[in-house]
Each structure stands twice: as structure tokens, then as C-alpha cells.
Motif scaffolding. Sequence first.
Motif, PDB file in Angstrom:
ATOM      1  N   ARG A 212     -27.531  10.700  15.437  1.00  0.00           N
ATOM      2  CA  ARG A 212     -26.250  10.014  15.015  1.00  0.00           C
ATOM      3  C   ARG A 212     -25.226  10.326  16.122  1.00  0.00           C
ATOM      4  NH1 ARG A 212     -26.819  12.997   9.218  1.00  0.00           N
ATOM      5  NH2 ARG A 212     -28.342  11.370   8.469  1.00  0.00           N
ATOM      6  N   PHE A 213     -25.420  11.218  16.927  1.00  0.00           N
ATOM      7  CA  PHE A 213     -24.387  11.576  17.841  1.00  0.00           C
ATOM      8  C   PHE A 213     -24.772  10.408  19.119  1.00  0.00           C
ATOM      9  CE2 PHE A 213     -23.501  13.299  22.292  1.00  0.00           C
ATOM     10  CZ  PHE A 213     -22.375  13.753  22.022  1.00  0.00           C
ATOM     11  N   LEU A 214     -25.952  10.279  19.337  1.00  0.00           N
ATOM     12  CA  LEU A 214     -26.326   9.345  20.496  1.00  0.00           C
ATOM     13  C   LEU A 214     -25.873   8.081  20.023  1.00  0.00           C
ATOM     14  CD1 LEU A 214     -29.585  10.760  21.796  1.00  0.00           C
ATOM     15  CD2 LEU A 214     -27.463  10.954  22.783  1.00  0.00           C
ATOM     16  N   LEU A 215     -26.182   7.640  18.707  1.00  0.00           N
ATOM     17  CA  LEU A 215     -25.878   6.448  18.361  1.00  0.00           C
ATOM     18  C   LEU A 215     -24.115   6.172  18.105  1.00  0.00           C
ATOM     19  CD1 LEU A 215     -28.446   6.030  15.711  1.00  0.00           C
ATOM     20  CD2 LEU A 215     -28.566   4.698  17.703  1.00  0.00           C
ATOM     21  N   LYS A 216     -23.598   7.072  17.863  1.00  0.00           N
ATOM     22  CA  LYS A 216     -22.051   6.823  17.501  1.00  0.00           C
ATOM     23  C   LYS A 216     -21.357   6.751  18.890  1.00  0.00           C
ATOM     24  CE  LYS A 216     -17.924   9.606  16.302  1.00  0.00           C
ATOM     25  NZ  LYS A 216     -17.453  11.016  16.034  1.00  0.00           N
ATOM     26  N   HIS A 217     -21.948   7.548  19.864  1.00  0.00           N
ATOM     27  CA  HIS A 217     -21.069   7.637  21.338  1.00  0.00           C
ATOM     28  C   HIS A 217     -21.702   6.504  22.242  1.00  0.00           C
ATOM     29  CE1 HIS A 217     -18.456  10.971  20.513  1.00  0.00           C
ATOM     30  NE2 HIS A 217     -19.473  11.429  19.954  1.00  0.00           N
ATOM     31  N   HIS A 218     -22.754   5.572  21.806  1.00  0.00           N
ATOM     32  CA  HIS A 218     -23.581   4.649  22.464  1.00  0.00           C
ATOM     33  C   HIS A 218     -23.926   5.125  23.854  1.00  0.00           C
ATOM     34  CE1 HIS A 218     -22.192   1.588  19.548  1.00  0.00           C
ATOM     35  NE2 HIS A 218     -20.889   2.171  19.599  1.00  0.00           N
TER      36      HIS A 218
ATOM     37  N   SER B 288     -27.337   7.126  25.933  1.00  0.00           N
ATOM     38  CA  SER B 288     -29.028   7.211  25.846  1.00  0.00           C
ATOM     39  C   SER B 288     -29.355   8.757  26.009  1.00  0.00           C
ATOM     40  CB  SER B 288     -29.669   6.383  26.843  1.00  0.00           C
ATOM     41  OG  SER B 288     -29.217   6.685  28.218  1.00  0.00           O
ATOM     42  N   ASN B 289     -28.451   9.603  26.377  1.00  0.00           N
ATOM     43  CA  ASN B 289     -28.840  10.828  26.497  1.00  0.00           C
ATOM     44  C   ASN B 289     -27.510  11.731  26.611  1.00  0.00           C
ATOM     45  OD1 ASN B 289     -27.927  10.782  29.299  1.00  0.00           O
ATOM     46  ND2 ASN B 289     -29.743   9.968  29.784  1.00  0.00           N
ATOM     47  N   ALA B 290     -27.868  13.079  26.405  1.00  0.00           N
ATOM     48  CA  ALA B 290     -26.469  13.939  26.374  1.00  0.00           C
ATOM     49  C   ALA B 290     -26.880  15.401  26.781  1.00  0.00           C
ATOM     50  CB  ALA B 290     -25.907  14.287  24.991  1.00  0.00           C
ATOM     51  N   PRO B 291     -26.156  16.254  27.625  1.00  0.00           N
ATOM     52  CA  PRO B 291     -26.089  17.501  27.899  1.00  0.00           C
ATOM     53  C   PRO B 291     -26.283  18.283  26.809  1.00  0.00           C
ATOM     54  CG  PRO B 291     -24.529  16.340  29.391  1.00  0.00           C
ATOM     55  CD  PRO B 291     -24.905  15.335  28.179  1.00  0.00           C
ATOM     56  N   VAL B 292     -26.929  19.278  26.896  1.00  0.00           N
ATOM     57  CA  VAL B 292     -26.926  20.256  25.781  1.00  0.00           C
ATOM     58  C   VAL B 292     -26.441  21.383  26.444  1.00  0.00           C
ATOM     59  CG1 VAL B 292     -28.452  21.723  24.252  1.00  0.00           C
ATOM     60  CG2 VAL B 292     -29.070  19.420  24.940  1.00  0.00           C
ATOM     61  N   VAL B 293     -25.330  21.957  25.959  1.00  0.00           N
ATOM     62  CA  VAL B 293     -24.513  22.856  26.334  1.00  0.00           C
ATOM     63  C   VAL B 293     -24.343  24.175  25.274  1.00  0.00           C
ATOM     64  CG1 VAL B 293     -23.308  21.547  28.038  1.00  0.00           C
ATOM     65  CG2 VAL B 293     -22.246  22.208  25.801  1.00  0.00           C
TER      66      VAL B 293
ATOM     67  N   LYS C 248     -18.350  24.946  29.581  1.00  0.00           N
ATOM     68  CA  LYS C 248     -19.687  24.344  29.100  1.00  0.00           C
ATOM     69  C   LYS C 248     -20.556  24.841  29.913  1.00  0.00           C
ATOM     70  CE  LYS C 248     -17.263  20.313  27.058  1.00  0.00           C
ATOM     71  NZ  LYS C 248     -16.738  18.792  27.458  1.00  0.00           N
ATOM     72  N   TYR C 249     -21.764  25.608  29.516  1.00  0.00           N
ATOM     73  CA  TYR C 249     -22.960  25.787  30.534  1.00  0.00           C
ATOM     74  C   TYR C 249     -24.171  25.073  29.960  1.00  0.00           C
ATOM     75  CZ  TYR C 249     -20.211  29.610  32.363  1.00  0.00           C
ATOM     76  OH  TYR C 249     -19.275  30.291  33.325  1.00  0.00           O
ATOM     77  N   LEU C 250     -24.583  24.331  31.057  1.00  0.00           N
ATOM     78  CA  LEU C 250     -25.883  23.425  30.671  1.00  0.00           C
ATOM     79  C   LEU C 250     -26.959  24.524  30.368  1.00  0.00           C
ATOM     80  CD1 LEU C 250     -26.654  20.509  30.636  1.00  0.00           C
ATOM     81  CD2 LEU C 250     -27.372  20.870  33.001  1.00  0.00           C
ATOM     82  N   VAL C 251     -27.645  24.012  29.281  1.00  0.00           N
ATOM     83  CA  VAL C 251     -28.947  24.588  28.837  1.00  0.00           C
ATOM     84  C   VAL C 251     -30.057  23.642  28.696  1.00  0.00           C
ATOM     85  CG1 VAL C 251     -27.998  26.547  27.604  1.00  0.00           C
ATOM     86  CG2 VAL C 251     -28.598  24.701  26.257  1.00  0.00           C
ATOM     87  N   GLY C 252     -29.935  22.365  28.727  1.00  0.00           N
ATOM     88  CA  GLY C 252     -30.694  21.395  28.748  1.00  0.00           C
ATOM     89  C   GLY C 252     -30.178  19.985  28.667  1.00  0.00           C
ATOM     90  N   PHE C 253     -31.252  18.927  28.554  1.00  0.00           N
ATOM     91  CA  PHE C 253     -30.595  17.583  28.457  1.00  0.00           C
ATOM     92  C   PHE C 253     -31.526  16.864  27.167  1.00  0.00           C
ATOM     93  CE2 PHE C 253     -29.204  13.524  30.364  1.00  0.00           C
ATOM     94  CZ  PHE C 253     -28.122  13.923  30.875  1.00  0.00           C
ATOM     95  N   VAL C 254     -30.965  16.171  26.346  1.00  0.00           N
ATOM     96  CA  VAL C 254     -31.590  15.455  25.205  1.00  0.00           C
ATOM     97  C   VAL C 254     -31.526  13.905  25.287  1.00  0.00           C
ATOM     98  CG1 VAL C 254     -29.628  15.666  23.330  1.00  0.00           C
ATOM     99  CG2 VAL C 254     -32.203  15.610  22.845  1.00  0.00           C
ATOM    100  N   SER C 255     -32.321  13.369  25.001  1.00  0.00           N
ATOM    101  CA  SER C 255     -32.418  11.509  25.242  1.00  0.00           C
ATOM    102  C   SER C 255     -32.813  11.220  24.071  1.00  0.00           C
ATOM    103  CB  SER C 255     -33.546  11.420  26.344  1.00  0.00           C
ATOM    104  OG  SER C 255     -34.839  11.618  26.265  1.00  0.00           O
ATOM    105  N   GLU C 256     -32.687   9.823  24.302  1.00  0.00           N
ATOM    106  CA  GLU C 256     -33.132   8.875  23.081  1.00  0.00           C
ATOM    107  C   GLU C 256     -34.680   9.068  22.889  1.00  0.00           C
ATOM    108  OE1 GLU C 256     -30.389   5.197  23.184  1.00  0.00           O
ATOM    109  OE2 GLU C 256     -31.817   5.153  24.714  1.00  0.00           O
ATOM    110  N   LYS C 257     -35.430   9.165  24.165  1.00  0.00           N
ATOM    111  CA  LYS C 257     -37.052   9.319  24.098  1.00  0.00           C
ATOM    112  C   LYS C 257     -37.296  10.555  23.279  1.00  0.00           C
ATOM    113  CE  LYS C 257     -40.691   9.835  27.353  1.00  0.00           C
ATOM    114  NZ  LYS C 257     -41.307   9.816  28.621  1.00  0.00           N
TER     115      LYS C 257
ATOM    116  N   MET D  29     -34.871  19.307  23.292  1.00  0.00           N
ATOM    117  CA  MET D  29     -34.519  18.918  24.647  1.00  0.00           C
ATOM    118  C   MET D  29     -35.480  19.251  25.963  1.00  0.00           C
ATOM    119  SD  MET D  29     -31.744  22.149  25.203  1.00  0.00           S
ATOM    120  CE  MET D  29     -32.579  23.765  25.737  1.00  0.00           C
ATOM    121  N   THR D  30     -35.065  18.847  26.959  1.00  0.00           N
ATOM    122  CA  THR D  30     -35.403  18.992  28.250  1.00  0.00           C
ATOM    123  C   THR D  30     -34.986  20.187  29.014  1.00  0.00           C
ATOM    124  OG1 THR D  30     -36.337  16.802  28.597  1.00  0.00           O
ATOM    125  CG2 THR D  30     -36.173  18.173  30.643  1.00  0.00           C
ATOM    126  N   SER D  31     -35.567  21.233  28.991  1.00  0.00           N
ATOM    127  CA  SER D  31     -34.822  22.514  29.725  1.00  0.00           C
ATOM    128  C   SER D  31     -35.148  22.303  31.106  1.00  0.00           C
ATOM    129  CB  SER D  31     -35.749  23.694  29.061  1.00  0.00           C
ATOM    130  OG  SER D  31     -35.577  23.956  27.698  1.00  0.00           O
TER     131      SER D  31
END
Length: 168
Positions: free
Chosen positions: A32-38, A40-45, A52-61, A86-88
Amino acid sequence: MNELKSSPHAKDFMTSHVEVVTPEMPLTQVVRFLLKHHVSNAPVVEMRNEKKYLVGFVSEKDCLSALSKEIYFGNPSPPQSAKTIMTSHPICIAPDTELFAIVSIFTSHHLRHLPVVQEGELLGIVSRCDILEAMEKYYSQLVHKSDHERELRDTSQIMNLRFTIDRS
């Protein structure tokens, strides 16, 4: 002869305001977050001391894969979250990473976005569109500079950065 401005660095064109998710966010909320903000991916912090400390990255895929598995095979245990899909240790760049090094990373790894990180803290994000705009602007400076002479660059520096991964 006037000196041509050196090529820009990530800090010069990165997007500082980045929409992020937390590791505990359930799969459905991530979708829902990805769709709401249009996006395709987002940092996981993880938030620490208001940073904000980066721990991963999550994508539509990642979401598509997790959702389809959950629908087809049933509810997993434990339930899926940003942390489980997520991709660590995503490929990251530093704020002072030079434009051509970033281009090399994008083209070599077929990425759409790169987090800009310093000592583990997420400072911003660079997209392919950001890179294209920065390249076009830099190229325009070169073309319009009448006294510009083409010079050979030391490509070993760019080639060495191509495989640098910040795992902080």
C-alpha cells in the motif's frame, strides 16, 4: 582558458526527501505504501537518534514475489514484513561519489535507484532520471563551452568504483 566545472557528485543532485519503510511494516502495508507514493521501491530504515539508518531496500518485485507465494502457498510463518522480503545490504553510494562512477554502477547493475549513505545513515536517493538530468546538464556545459578541449580521463578510478559496495 577557463576551467570546465568538474563533474557533479551525488550530493549535488540526490533527492533528500525520501519516503521510507520500517523493517516491521507488514507486507500489505509495504504494498500500500508503494502504491500510495507511486514509487517502485523504498529504503528500509531503522530510526536511531532521529536519524535514518539503511538496513535494506524493498521493491515492487520483492512484493510481487512475496504476495504471489503467500496467495498460492498460504500464509507463511512468521508473517511477511519489509524485513523478510527486502534486499539486505543493497548497493549504495556516498554523497561524494562522482557522476560517471554512478553512471557506471547504474548501467553495470541495471538499477533504478541508489541510496546515498554515509556511515550507515540514509541521506538521500539517486534515480536513473536524476542521473540522466545531471548528465544532460553536464553535457550541455561541455558542448556550449567554446574553448573546451576534450581530455582523456583516468578510467581506472571509475572502473574501481564500479564494484564498490557500501555495506555500512
